[in-house]
Design an enzyme around this catalytic site. Structure first.
Site, short mmCIF file in Angstrom:
data_model
loop_
_atom_site.label_atom_id
_atom_site.label_comp_id
_atom_site.label_asym_id
_atom_site.label_seq_id
_atom_site.Cartn_x
_atom_site.Cartn_y
_atom_site.Cartn_z
N TYR A 191 50.28 47.00 29.36
CA TYR A 191 50.77 45.55 29.10
C TYR A 191 50.56 45.42 27.56
O TYR A 191 49.82 45.89 26.86
CB TYR A 191 49.43 44.52 29.66
N ARG A 201 28.82 27.82 28.37
CA ARG A 201 29.45 29.19 27.69
C ARG A 201 28.51 30.38 28.44
O ARG A 201 29.00 31.32 28.68
CB ARG A 201 29.23 28.97 26.35
N ASP A 228 43.18 48.21 35.24
CA ASP A 228 43.63 46.69 34.99
C ASP A 228 44.36 46.68 36.56
O ASP A 228 45.41 47.22 36.88
CB ASP A 228 44.65 46.75 34.00
N LYS A 271 47.70 35.52 37.09
CA LYS A 271 48.81 36.19 37.90
C LYS A 271 48.45 35.71 39.30
O LYS A 271 48.43 34.68 39.83
CB LYS A 271 49.14 37.70 37.48
#
Length: 431
Positions: free
Chosen positions: A150, A97, A222, A247
């Site tokens: 978005y 992590r 972004d 994406k």
């Protein structure tokens, strides 16, 4: 026998290099990376960086691909303990992590492509966005963002930020006067997209970066719809860049991931926030993402060209009311031409005569694209924003940002352009 002060993975955190925990100068190194990660200077081309940068060259097996470090924890030794004592736990493998060589390899590759000091991969694009926004703002601060970000980002800003003590102002990000008018003394962050979904609006990034600097605010961009192949927002003045790596970066519709890219001083803060949120990316997904990025420049060339060709075809068809794409002569955001360096990505949005009923009929007749959400994969996808990504908005709200009945979003893949156009032609003729 290991060299003194060195772990089996080759990490040697030197206090002179990374000791900034109690140092106001806060000197940081790039990375995190290990001696086994391939690095290149600024002269290497993007295809070379995509293939080779960050690759973990295993000293035992000589593997030419990065191994998958499928482990949750690592052996503690003097290097690990020293990392705890000097605040350098991001630079030593201790617990996955916190950091894992599989993560660092793909992070190095993404940072190289964005020409950045550091990168961080996360479990999704929204994980990257949420960690970034929380890390760079605090209770009592003010955020400026766009109406047509978005949908997940919009909901985070509208629903979560006010309850977390952050005020948010929504603006038309293509209108710098609105951004200037929204600025306050407590404004800490401007969050916008380099190219918006689904209408492909292009905010003037250089000008917005100047406004942010003048007002002591940070600019986060972004860059999902363009990718670092087409645009590098950091070079235009942005402080941090985020991606939904699901994406274009991954490009194969088989992975969910996100990333944040920028200077080490900001990435360390976002990394700490990600630890608290628990949004780390697990090793196998890191392997898949790194493998996907190796072909990013090749894929983007094909998708840029396909979208340009599709936009030109649609602009001449009598059943098409309007086409949204930067390659067309009527595109209203001319500054984008000076901010991109390869193309505009694979997305084309267009409105057909007959509204949503006609749009649904058209999609039913298409034979090549899948009717599905998402974008950026090697296969073409098609959807309607009104009943997917922007379905939570009212019809009036959709109209206010330019989403009108009959709007279709087409994400071009890497198929043959002739086939995609022939398929669109037969479907449009069916209307």
């Amino acid at each position: 026998m290991l060299e003194e002060g060195r772990t089996a993975l080759g990490f040697t955190p030197d206090e002179d290099e990374v000791a900034w925990f109690n140092d106001l100068n806060r000197r940081r190194t790039s990375g995190p990376r290990s001696p086994q990660n391939r690095t290149f200077d600024g002269t290497a081309g993007e295809a070379t960086l995509a293939v080779h940068s960050g690759t973990y060259e295993d000293p035992i097996t000589g593997s030419v691909g990065t191994p998958i470090f499928q482990t949750s924890t690592f052996h503690l030794d003097e290097t690990s303990y020293r990392a705890f004592s000097i605040g350098a736990t991001r630079d030593v493998p201790i617990y996955t992590r916190y950091g894992n060589p599989s993560q660092w390899s793909v992070q190095e590759k993404i940072a190289a492509l964005e020409a950045a000091e550091s990168a961080l991969v996360t479990s999704s694009g929204m994980s990257a966005i949420a960690a970034t926004v929380y890390a760079l703002t605090n209770n009592g601060s003010h955020i400026i963002t766009a109406y047509d970000v978005y949908g997940g980002t919009y909901n985070l800003m509208r629903e979560d930020m006010p309850s977390a003590g952050r005020e948010v102002t929504f603006v038309d990000a293509t209108n710098t006067a609105e951004i200037v008018g929204a600025m306050r003394p407590e404004t800490q962050l401007i969050f916008i997209e380099g190219l918006t979904n689904p209408l492909l609006k292009a905010p003037p990034l250089r000008e917005i970066a100047r406004i942010a600097r003048q007002n002591n605010a940070l600019l986060v961009v972004d860059n999902t719809l363009l990718s670092p192949v087409n645009m590098r927002p950091l070079a235009l003045g942005a402080d941090l860049v985020v991606h939904s790596a699901t994406k274009y970066l991954n490009g194969h519709s088989d992975l969910t991931a996100g990333c944040v890219v920028g200077s080490r001083k900001f990435l360390d803060r976002v990394w700490a926030q990600t630890l608290r949120f628990g949004g780390s990316l697990e090793p196998l997904s890191c392997f898949l993402l790194e493998r996907g990025i190796k072909t990013l420049p090749l894929r983007m060339r094909a998708q840029n060209a396909n979208a340009n060709g599709i936009a030109a075809f649609l602009g001449q068809h009598e059943q098409v009311k309007h086409v949204h794409h930067p390659s067309l002569a009527n595109y209203p955001y001319g500054q984008l031409e000076n901010e991109v360096h390869s193309g505009y990505g694979g997305m084309v949005s267009f409105e057909v005569h007959g509204g949503d009923k006609a749009a649904l009929k058209l999609m039913q007749h298409l034979k090549i694209p899948y009717t599905a959400t998402s974008l950026g994969g090697v296969e073409s996808l098609v959807s309607m924003p009104a009943n997917t990504s922007h379905s939570s908005l009212t019809e009036i709200q959709r109209a206010a940002i330019g989403i009108h009945p009959g709007l279709i979003r087409y994400s071009a893949g890497i198929e043959d352009l002739t086939d995609l156009i022939d398929d669109l032609r037969q479907s449009l003729d069916a209307l």
